[in-house]
Every structure is written in structure tokens, then in C-alpha cells.
Design a protein around this motif. Structure first.
Motif, PDB file in Angstrom:
ATOM      1  N   ILE A  23      45.974  46.062  66.558  1.00  0.00           N
ATOM      2  CA  ILE A  23      45.828  46.693  65.259  1.00  0.00           C
ATOM      3  C   ILE A  23      45.220  47.813  65.765  1.00  0.00           C
ATOM      4  CG2 ILE A  23      44.846  46.734  63.057  1.00  0.00           C
ATOM      5  CD1 ILE A  23      44.692  43.460  63.157  1.00  0.00           C
ATOM      6  N   SER A  24      45.591  48.910  65.386  1.00  0.00           N
ATOM      7  CA  SER A  24      45.052  50.245  65.563  1.00  0.00           C
ATOM      8  C   SER A  24      43.411  50.425  65.001  1.00  0.00           C
ATOM      9  CB  SER A  24      45.762  51.563  64.799  1.00  0.00           C
ATOM     10  OG  SER A  24      45.097  52.562  64.741  1.00  0.00           O
ATOM     11  N   TYR A  25      42.706  50.737  65.798  1.00  0.00           N
ATOM     12  CA  TYR A  25      41.366  51.064  65.535  1.00  0.00           C
ATOM     13  C   TYR A  25      41.415  52.153  64.379  1.00  0.00           C
ATOM     14  CZ  TYR A  25      42.417  54.203  69.326  1.00  0.00           C
ATOM     15  OH  TYR A  25      43.029  55.023  70.035  1.00  0.00           O
ATOM     16  N   TYR A  26      42.385  53.020  64.045  1.00  0.00           N
ATOM     17  CA  TYR A  26      42.245  53.481  62.986  1.00  0.00           C
ATOM     18  C   TYR A  26      42.131  53.079  61.661  1.00  0.00           C
ATOM     19  CZ  TYR A  26      43.009  57.972  65.930  1.00  0.00           C
ATOM     20  OH  TYR A  26      43.063  58.753  67.013  1.00  0.00           O
ATOM     21  N   SER A  27      43.167  52.283  61.686  1.00  0.00           N
ATOM     22  CA  SER A  27      43.549  51.242  60.536  1.00  0.00           C
ATOM     23  C   SER A  27      42.488  50.370  60.160  1.00  0.00           C
ATOM     24  CB  SER A  27      44.936  50.827  60.754  1.00  0.00           C
ATOM     25  OG  SER A  27      46.052  51.575  60.874  1.00  0.00           O
TER      26      SER A  27
END
Length: 590
Positions: free
Chosen positions: A387-391
Motif C-alpha cells: 500500500i503506498s505510504y502516501y495513501s
């Protein structure tokens, strides 16, 4: 501290041991620049120079040396020196007389936040992708001359210190590498906030009215984000510069730097960029606080020779992502409804992902060197493991903000506390430091529970209750049938194009990426439209008997459809007056 002595050095006259660069663009039509470098007063017998393998703000490896050729070196008298290659990234120069004059050709044709692009419209320069450096001389001041004689209409925009004409300087290598430069026939908008001058540089087609409309949005973003922290950072030379390159041949990106940011997009302001590009402006400017000065300790100092890994990107990038749309709604650029609807994609991506079974947000952050504009030729299983650390971080920021607001607190004040204790002092922080600041602000029990459940583990916050408090509602009432992976058409054939997510119908049925779907329940199916229509006419519990082709063999698979797990977040029109008031306070920053 990363830049503790910058201003001290800049207040002094550069001394003799300054590495100097000269770059010119006579062959811009073929994406080439000519670069000359002078390394004086050398004490070591051999000088090793190299191209960086990383770029500030990026965490993966990027082999910039591949675009450098025609390297030659001379001494102070112009006599040729021996040049050899100890490794793919370096050049060894021997036999010098204390001075090495280096010359090479650079090929550059990608305008984004990492690479450089040279053509007849501009020289878009990210410094690590452009200039050879000597690692043993990184403490030396740097001077660079941008030679624009071949393109006299070009102007220079950069955070580097102006030294007159086309000459600029940096106190040392770290600052030089962190200073992207846009050289083009651009327009500039300026406004002052207290003692800081904010410049917005736009290279790309736009009418005066379009530029003014967009620049007005930029002003609102700066104002809203300043209100969160109570002040702007102390920008070097009192200036912050947005370097926007909105051209059809640019690649979409944004990259933060100490006193500037790169903003690139193939969307011009006229062609969708007015709305489509403004989120990147909000994201990157927030980084002036969070990541540039509120900086993870494990990114200090930035390493130009190896990948840079941090377990704190869920906060550095993720909380910044949380504030991106929040800034836009507070600035009046998007509506409350726009904001609520905008939560849906990220919310479902994060909380419906099986990847939380494998990695916490800290461990997701560790994946950055493999995903941050990184390249690989072998297939990966990101649908199930990443999971993107941004999201992920943006959803954790959302949860923390709403949890704090139930206590009469808010994330703005927490971020301001982190700023006061770490960012303003330019003192790098650790994971434990963040937990300590939260303990001081919201109580030890609250802080311990938040970090234990959601940062060191991967549990889901109680969003039903959190959203209700601010007058949002979350539902899972879709009657759509759910298959569990992506399907796309290629000419007249239909393929499964992604790895099925774990525990979805497609996964349970043993389907895999690359399977070609021949028929469904005995009927041939060839187009995406036909596939979507078939699913729309199906319901949870229905069984699809598929005939597929895999590795040249025909195989039969049965897929039992399930109910669509997608969440729907929206404004609750029946919310209590107390919840509506809490929502306004949250989304309007009051």
C-alpha cells in the motif's frame, strides 16, 4: 544538522577552493548539453568523480551516469589527463597538477522531479541528473554558470544564490544537489508573506488571465498552510520558488526541495491543468515544513551513492498527502462535497487491501526504494503486498485528526508542536520522537494506543464513529457483483491484467494475471463493454463458469461472485447540528 552552516557560508565571500561548473545548450535540439567542471587545489593524487545514483526527495536508485559521455580531462595547462572507469558510476583521473578540468556531454530528455530535459523549449535541470561531482570535495562551495547564449530568450529560475548575471552559488554539495533549475522563457508571479518572497515560475502555454487565476490559488494555498504552522519556514535568502513546467512533453511529477519545488505535468492550464495540477502545488509546499525541515533522522545525511530508506514516510509523505486536499477545501478551491467524495478512492485502496496482513505503515515505508519511480523487469505482487505510504499515511492522518477532534484537539496543533520541537530547530526526528510529541499533546494512553494499533500494527480505526462525529457517513451498500481483479481487452481478446487480490472471488477460483477469457457461461466475450455489462447484470452469489486460455491450454474455472466491498463516503444530510459544526471547523480550519 543538514544545513546548519548554510547562511554562515553564504555570508562570506567564496574562497579559492570552489568547484565551478559551466553548462551550455548549443545542441539542445538533440537534447544535449556541454558541461565543463573545474576542481582546483587538489591534494589527493587521483581524483575520483561520479554521477549520483539518487536524487533528493526520491528513495530509489536512478543511474544518471548512463546519460554521460565524451568525458575528457586536462590539467591547469590544458594537457590531457588519463581517465579510467573504476565502476559504472565513476571516473578516475590521474596525473593532474592540482587542478582537474573536466568536460563531458549530457543527454537529457525527461522533464519531471528527478531527471533533466534539454530541448529547444527549455533546460529543465535536476542537479544530480546533470552534474558530475567529487565525493571527497562535498564540503566545498560550488559555483555554476548557466550559459544561455544559444537561447538568449531563456531566463533562469532556481533556489541557488544569485551571484550576478547567469552565475549562481551553493555552500556545499548537499545544497547544490537539492537545487533544481528551470531555464526557459517563463513567466513569474511574486507575492510577499511577511518577510518571505514567494515566486511562482510557469513554463508552459497560458493566457495572462489563466496565469492570474492559477496564481491566486497558489496564494490561497500558501496562506492556508502558513496558518497551520503559525509561520513560514525561514527560507534561505528570504525566497521560495515554485518551478512549474506544464508542457505536453513533460511527465507528471512533483518534488520538494529546501526552498523550492518542481511541478511538472503534461496538462497545460488550458487543457485541464487549472484543476488537475493544483493538488501537487498544495502537496509540495506542505513539504517545506514536513520533510524538508521536519525531517526523518534516517534520511540524514542524504546519500547520493545508495538508495535512501526511511520507516517514517507514512508521516513525511502520508500526512502531507492528508493535508493536500484539506488545504484545497480550506482555501475554497474545492467544496465540502468534493472533499468527501475525494476520500473514497484512497479509503478503499487502503482499507480493502490484503497488504496490511504483511506490512505495517513503517514497513510499507521501507518499500520506497522499490517503488518510488523505481524500475524492474520482473513481475511483482504489489496488489497483495503493498500500500503506498502516501495513501496509507493520508488515511492515518485522517484518523488521527478525527480522533483528536473528539477530544477537543486537532492535527493542526499536533503538527505545529512537531514543527516547534523539531522542524524549526532543524533537529531530525525518530519514530519515538513523534510518539513522545503526541503523548505530550494528547496524553500518553492516547498516543500509545494510536502507535500500537495503527503505526506498529495495521488495524483499522473505527471510521463509522469518527465520520459520524463530523457529519459524514460511510456505507457498504452497493449491490454490485464483485469479481476481484482487473480485466482489459487487447484487440478482440479479453485478459486478466492484474494479480487477483487475496481472498477475492477471482483469487479463490485460481485465476491469474495473463489468463485470456474465452467465454462466460458458454457465451463468447471479447470486449470490456461486454464484460462490464455481464457483471452489471449479475449479483452476489452468482457463479461464472469461465473458459480461459493459459500457456496455450484451455482451462475451465468457476468463480462465485461476492458483494462489492467498496465503501461509499459522503456528506450526511441528516447529521446533527453539532456534527455539522464539527465538520465546518475541520474542513474550514477554524
Amino acid at each position: 544538522m543538514r544545513f546548519l552552516f548554510i547562511l554562515l557560508i553564504f555570508s562570506c565571500t567564496c574562497f579559492a577552493q570552489t568547484n565551478s561548473y559551466h553548462i551550455s545548450f548549443e545542441n539542445a535540439v538533440h537534447h544535449e548539453a556541454n558541461v565543463k567542471v573545474k576542481f582546483p587545489d587538489l591534494e589527493q593524487e587521483d581524483l575520483i568523480v561520479r554521477m549520483s545514483r539518487t536524487s533528493p526527495g526520491r528513495y530509489a536508485l536512478h543511474e544518471f551516469a548512463k546519460n554521460v559521455y565524451g568525458v575528457k580531462a586536462t590539467n591547469s595547462k590544458g594537457e590531457a589527463l588519463s581517465v579510467s572507469r573504476p565502476d559504472p558510476y565513476s571516473w578516475r583521473i590521474t596525473g593532474h597538477d592540482g587542478t582537474v578540468n573536466l568536460e563531458y556531454t549530457l543527454f537529457a530528455d525527461r522533464a519531471d522531479g528527478t531527471y533533466s530535459q534539454i530541448d529547444e523549449t527549455h533546460a529543465h535541470l535536476n542537479i544530480p541528473a546533470t552534474f558530475i561531482y567529487a565525493e571527497t570535495l562535498e564540503a566545498r562551495p560550488v559555483e555554476v554558470f548557466f550559459d544561455t547564449k544559444a537561447h538568449p530568450e531563456w531566463k533562469i529560475a532556481t533556489q541557488l544564490k544569485p551571484e550576478g548575471g547567469n552565475r549562481f552559488s551553493a555552500p556545499h554539495l548537499q545544497y547544490f544537489m537539492d537545487s533544481p533549475t528551470e531555464i526557459s522563457d517563463h513567466v513569474v508571479g511574486k507575492f510577499d508573506v511577511n518577510d518571505a518572497n514567494i515566486r511562482f515560475v510557469l513554463h508552459g502555454p497560458a493566457t495572462k488571465e489563466e496565469f492570474e487565476e492559477y496564481f491566486d490559488k497558489v496564494k490561497k494555498i500558501v496562506t492556508e498552510q502558513k496558518a497551520i504552522f503559525g509561520e513560514l519556514p525561514d527560507f534561505d535568502f528570504g525566497t521560495y520558488t515554485f518551478l512549474a513546467c506544464y508542457l505536453p512533453h513533460a511527465s507528471g511529477d512533483g518534488m520538494e526541495h529546501r526552498n523550492s519545488t518542481i511541478l511538472t505535468s503534461s496538462r497545460t492550464l488550458e487543457e485541464g491543468g487549472m484543476a488537475g495540477n493544483i493538488g501537487t502545488v498544495a502537496h509540495e509546499f506542505f513539504h517545506a515544513w514536513n520533510v524538508e525541515r521536519i525531517r526523518p533522522q534516517d534520511l540524514e545525511p542524504f546519500d547520493f551513492t545508495e538508495a535512501n530508506m526511511s520507516g517514517l514516510l507514512w508521516f513525511a509523505e502520508g500526512f502531507t498527502s492528508y493535508y493536500t486536499p484539506l488545504t484545497l477545501v480550506r482555501a475554497g478551491i474545492i467544496s465540502h462535497d468534493d472533499y468527501a467524495n475525494g476520500l473514497n478512492g484512497t479509503f478503499n485502496y487502503v482499507w480493502n487491501s490484503p497488504a496490511r496482513e504483511y506490512f505495517s505503515p513503517v514497513e510499507m515505508s521501507y518499500q520506497a526504494p522499490f517503488v518510488d519511480a523505481a524500475t524492474s523487469v520482473d513481475p511483482v505482487n504489489r496488489e497483495n503486498t503493498f500500500i503506498s505510504y502516501y495513501s496509507y499515511g493520508s488515511m492515518l492522518g485522517l484518523a488521527l485528526d478525527l480522533q483528536l477532534r473528539q477530544k477537543g484537539l486537532n492535527l493542526d496543533s499536533f503538527m505545529k508542536n512537531v514543527w516547534e520541537q523539531y522542524g524549526k530547530k532543524e533537529k531530525p526526528y525518530t519514530l519515538n520522537d513523534l510518539q513522545t510529541v503526541l503523548s505530550q499533546y494528547a496524553g500518553e494512553n492516547f498516543s500509545s494506543e494510536y502507535f500500537e494499533k495503527y503505526i506498529n500494527d495495521s488495524k483499522i480505526p473505527d471510521f463509522d464513529q469518527l465520520f459520524k462525529h463530523v457529519g459524514l457517513k460511510i456505507e457498504r451498500t452497493s449491490g454490485n457483483a464483485f469479481f476481484g481483479t482487473s480485466v482489459q481487452a487487447d484487440e478482440d481478446k479479453l485478459y486478466i491484467t492484474g494479480n487477483p487480490q487475496k481472498n477475492t472471488p477471482a483469487y479463490k477460483a485460481g485465476l491469474d494475471r495473463g489468463d485470456m477469457i474465452i467465454s462466460v457461461n458458454g457465451s463468447e466475450i471479447k470486449t470490456e463493454e461486454a464484460w462490464k455489462e455481464m457483471l452489471a447484470n449479475s449479483k452476489a452469489g452468482d457463479v461464472l463458469n469461465l473458459e480461459i486460455e493459459r500457456f496455450g491450454k484451455i482451462i475451465k474455472k468457476s468463480v462465485k461472485l461476492e458483494q462489492d466491498p467498496t465503501y461509499k463516503i459522503s456528506i450526511d444530510e441528516k447529521a446533527s447540528s453539532k456534527a455539522v459544526k464539527a465538520r465546518k471547523e475541520w474542513l474550514e480550519g477554524k
